[in-house]
Design a protein around this motif. Structure first.
Motif, mmCIF file in Angstrom:
data_model
loop_
_atom_site.group_PDB
_atom_site.id
_atom_site.type_symbol
_atom_site.label_atom_id
_atom_site.label_comp_id
_atom_site.label_asym_id
_atom_site.label_seq_id
_atom_site.Cartn_x
_atom_site.Cartn_y
_atom_site.Cartn_z
ATOM 1 N N SER A 42 16.533 -5.017 40.799
ATOM 2 C CA SER A 42 15.796 -3.765 40.949
ATOM 3 C C SER A 42 16.460 -2.902 42.003
ATOM 4 N N ALA A 43 16.350 -1.598 41.829
ATOM 5 C CA ALA A 43 16.839 -0.667 42.845
ATOM 6 C C ALA A 43 15.729 -0.452 43.873
ATOM 7 N N GLY A 44 16.115 -0.067 45.043
ATOM 8 C CA GLY A 44 15.134 0.223 46.085
ATOM 9 C C GLY A 44 14.964 -0.916 47.060
ATOM 10 N N PRO A 45 14.065 -0.744 48.013
ATOM 11 C CA PRO A 45 13.902 -1.767 49.054
ATOM 12 C C PRO A 45 13.370 -3.092 48.518
ATOM 13 N N ILE A 46 12.531 -3.046 47.489
ATOM 14 C CA ILE A 46 12.051 -4.279 46.850
ATOM 15 C C ILE A 46 12.972 -4.508 45.662
ATOM 16 N N ASN A 47 14.056 -5.193 45.934
ATOM 17 C CA ASN A 47 15.144 -5.290 44.955
ATOM 18 C C ASN A 47 15.136 -6.579 44.136
ATOM 19 N N GLY A 48 14.161 -7.434 44.354
ATOM 20 C CA GLY A 48 14.109 -8.693 43.617
ATOM 21 C C GLY A 48 13.092 -8.695 42.502
ATOM 22 N N GLY A 49 12.836 -7.519 41.930
ATOM 23 C CA GLY A 49 11.872 -7.430 40.840
ATOM 24 C C GLY A 49 12.401 -7.963 39.521
ATOM 25 N N CYS A 50 13.702 -8.090 39.406
ATOM 26 C CA CYS A 50 14.302 -8.671 38.206
ATOM 27 C C CYS A 50 15.619 -9.317 38.593
ATOM 28 N N ALA A 51 16.058 -10.203 37.769
ATOM 29 C CA ALA A 51 17.358 -10.860 37.919
ATOM 30 C C ALA A 51 17.878 -11.086 36.504
ATOM 31 N N LEU A 52 18.704 -10.154 36.037
ATOM 32 C CA LEU A 52 19.144 -10.152 34.645
ATOM 33 C C LEU A 52 20.662 -10.177 34.560
ATOM 34 N N VAL A 53 21.180 -10.761 33.502
ATOM 35 C CA VAL A 53 22.614 -10.740 33.244
ATOM 36 C C VAL A 53 22.954 -9.364 32.672
ATOM 37 N N PHE A 54 23.831 -8.641 33.339
ATOM 38 C CA PHE A 54 24.182 -7.278 32.951
ATOM 39 C C PHE A 54 24.616 -7.188 31.495
ATOM 40 N N ALA A 55 25.527 -8.038 31.083
ATOM 41 C CA ALA A 55 26.059 -7.972 29.712
ATOM 42 C C ALA A 55 24.953 -8.183 28.679
ATOM 43 N N ASP A 56 24.042 -9.111 28.949
ATOM 44 C CA ASP A 56 22.942 -9.376 28.015
ATOM 45 C C ASP A 56 21.982 -8.188 27.950
ATOM 46 N N LEU A 57 21.642 -7.634 29.111
ATOM 47 C CA LEU A 57 20.749 -6.481 29.166
ATOM 48 C C LEU A 57 21.345 -5.310 28.397
ATOM 49 N N ALA A 58 22.627 -5.046 28.620
ATOM 50 C CA ALA A 58 23.296 -3.935 27.947
ATOM 51 C C ALA A 58 23.349 -4.164 26.439
ATOM 52 N N GLU A 59 23.635 -5.358 26.010
ATOM 53 C CA GLU A 59 23.727 -5.656 24.575
ATOM 54 C C GLU A 59 22.369 -5.507 23.893
ATOM 55 N N ARG A 60 21.301 -6.017 24.530
ATOM 56 C CA ARG A 60 19.959 -5.869 23.950
ATOM 57 C C ARG A 60 19.573 -4.394 23.834
ATOM 58 N N ALA A 61 19.865 -3.632 24.882
ATOM 59 C CA ALA A 61 19.525 -2.208 24.865
ATOM 60 C C ALA A 61 20.324 -1.473 23.795
ATOM 61 N N LYS A 62 21.593 -1.810 23.663
ATOM 62 C CA LYS A 62 22.447 -1.165 22.655
ATOM 63 C C LYS A 62 21.925 -1.465 21.252
#
Length: 115
Positions: A42-62
């Motif tokens: 997550s962006a911002g001061p509370i940055n541990g709201g998610c922990a995702l693999v970038f490549a997987d996130l991008a592929e699912r979104a695509k």
């Protein structure tokens, strides 16, 4: 921005308030230590709201229809994912709407012909 790629040195603060050093966070998610693997947090001061693999996130979104192409930077990909999440495609009529339309069609077809 809602997402960022973890630089593997920043400490992490989760929404529950738990705090982790970079080393503790990496131990919690050992896959983040693999070469070439990028972790999205997550962006911002509370940055541990998610922990995702970038490549997987991008592929699912695509696959879901986000405007992502191979020439984009990581930041552009994250921005495209956020834009897609903020403006999802119209899912079309719901199951209930399709059922109601079908029942209305059947009812109209069962009326006697007036000619």
């Amino acid at each position: 921005m809602r997402y960022q790629i973890w630089n593997k040195t920043d400490n992490i603060i989760t929404p529950s308030g738990a705090q982790f050093t970079a080393s503790e966070w990496a131990d919690r998610y050992p896959w983040s230590k693999l070469p070439g693997v990028k972790m999205v947090i997550s962006a911002g001061p509370i940055n541990g709201g998610c922990a995702l693999v970038f490549a997987d996130l991008a592929e699912r979104a695509k696959k879901a229809g986000a405007a992502i192409d191979d020439g984009m930077t990581d930041e552009e990909v994250l921005a495209a994912i956020e834009a897609f999440e903020d403006n999802p495609p119209d899912p079309g009529p719901s199951v209930e709407e399709r059922t109601a339309a079908a029942l209305e069609f059947l009812a109209m077809n069962s009326l006697p012909d007036e000619n």
